[in-house]
Design an enzyme around this catalytic site. Sequence first.
Site, PDB file in Angstrom:
ATOM      1  N   LYS A  14      16.936  46.065  -1.605  1.00 27.74           N
ATOM      2  CA  LYS A  14      17.829  45.857  -0.078  1.00 27.74           C
ATOM      3  C   LYS A  14      17.391  44.493  -0.104  1.00 27.74           C
ATOM      4  CE  LYS A  14      16.268  49.130   2.372  1.00 27.74           C
ATOM      5  NZ  LYS A  14      15.392  49.815   1.820  1.00 27.74           N
ATOM      6  N   ARG A  89      17.917  53.565  10.063  1.00 26.02           N
ATOM      7  CA  ARG A  89      17.587  54.575   9.226  1.00 26.02           C
ATOM      8  C   ARG A  89      17.945  55.790   9.611  1.00 26.02           C
ATOM      9  NH1 ARG A  89      14.307  50.369   6.616  1.00 26.02           N
ATOM     10  NH2 ARG A  89      13.078  51.331   4.725  1.00 26.02           N
ATOM     11  N   ARG A 128       5.930  46.485  -7.464  1.00 26.93           N
ATOM     12  CA  ARG A 128       5.312  44.842  -6.207  1.00 26.93           C
ATOM     13  C   ARG A 128       3.900  45.301  -5.591  1.00 26.93           C
ATOM     14  NH1 ARG A 128       9.278  45.326  -1.102  1.00 26.93           N
ATOM     15  NH2 ARG A 128       8.712  46.833  -0.799  1.00 26.93           N
ATOM     16  N   ARG A 134       1.031  43.734   0.270  1.00 27.72           N
ATOM     17  CA  ARG A 134       1.546  45.249   1.567  1.00 27.72           C
ATOM     18  C   ARG A 134       1.438  46.691   1.321  1.00 27.72           C
ATOM     19  NH1 ARG A 134       7.970  45.556   1.631  1.00 27.72           N
ATOM     20  NH2 ARG A 134       7.985  47.644   2.333  1.00 27.72           N
ATOM     21  N   ARG A 146       7.537  57.765   1.572  1.00 27.84           N
ATOM     22  CA  ARG A 146       8.713  57.033   2.225  1.00 27.84           C
ATOM     23  C   ARG A 146       9.584  57.298   1.483  1.00 27.84           C
ATOM     24  NH1 ARG A 146       5.909  51.579   0.260  1.00 27.84           N
ATOM     25  NH2 ARG A 146       8.104  50.527   0.605  1.00 27.84           N
TER      26      ARG A 146
END
Length: 193
Positions: A14, A89, A128, A134, A146
């Site tokens: 996204k 969401r 990532r 993060r 998640r």
Amino acid sequence: MFNLILFGPPGSGKGTQSEKLIARYGLKHLSTGDLLRGEISQQTALGMEAKKIMDKGQLVPDEVVIGMISSALDNNPQAKGFLFDGFPRTDKQAEALDKLLDLKKNGIAVMLALEVSEEELVKRLVKRGETSGRSDDNNEAVIRARIAEYNSKTAAVADYYKRFDKVVLVKGEGGVENIFDRLCNEIEPRING
Ligand code: B4P
């Protein structure tokens, strides 16, 4: 005004595709993940609370993200359209978004839903996590939490928009440019027509 929702599980592309789409179509990018990370980096009270929740892989309360989107819509009266990334969401967020856009005599043109297998999602997010800094990316258990949160609370948001015949499924695996072409092929007839 042309309003688009880019939908999909964590790691489905996204954020990656949003950057390219806003550059091509001149839409205003509204990413609730980016807005929350902005609050965290400024160490606001909201950001500190959100960080605790995000680090567990859970969703931040609806009222918080709805408030952020409401302000962002008000602060961008000149926008020719919005690209919603990571929002809505939950069903409650979807209903709130409809009401906010309705007040502006507007609505969602289409929801483009990226489809990616769970193993590919985990692989991308672990990768990532090696460089992003993060904290929600650097632990596979949090990444899986998640995805579980997506399956239990977010996936059903597509059903909300299916009722209005607004959902298009797009294959989200393969090269970034190929996926971008698939998304553009869905947008072109709608944005021009
Ligand atoms: P988000 O910031 O929305 O992040 P995300 O869903 O985890 O990732 P995204 O989907 O944007 O990443 P991308 O695939 O582009 O959310 C973070 C957290 O914020 C949530 O867990 C939640 O706690 C909170 N939150 C946000 N919005 C909320 C809301 N509305 N309500 C409640 N809570 C909310 O990128 C993933 C990786 O894949 C990148 O490294 C990228 O380079 C790579 N990649 C992309 N495309 C690829 C491809 N085609 N091939 C290979 N790799 C690819």
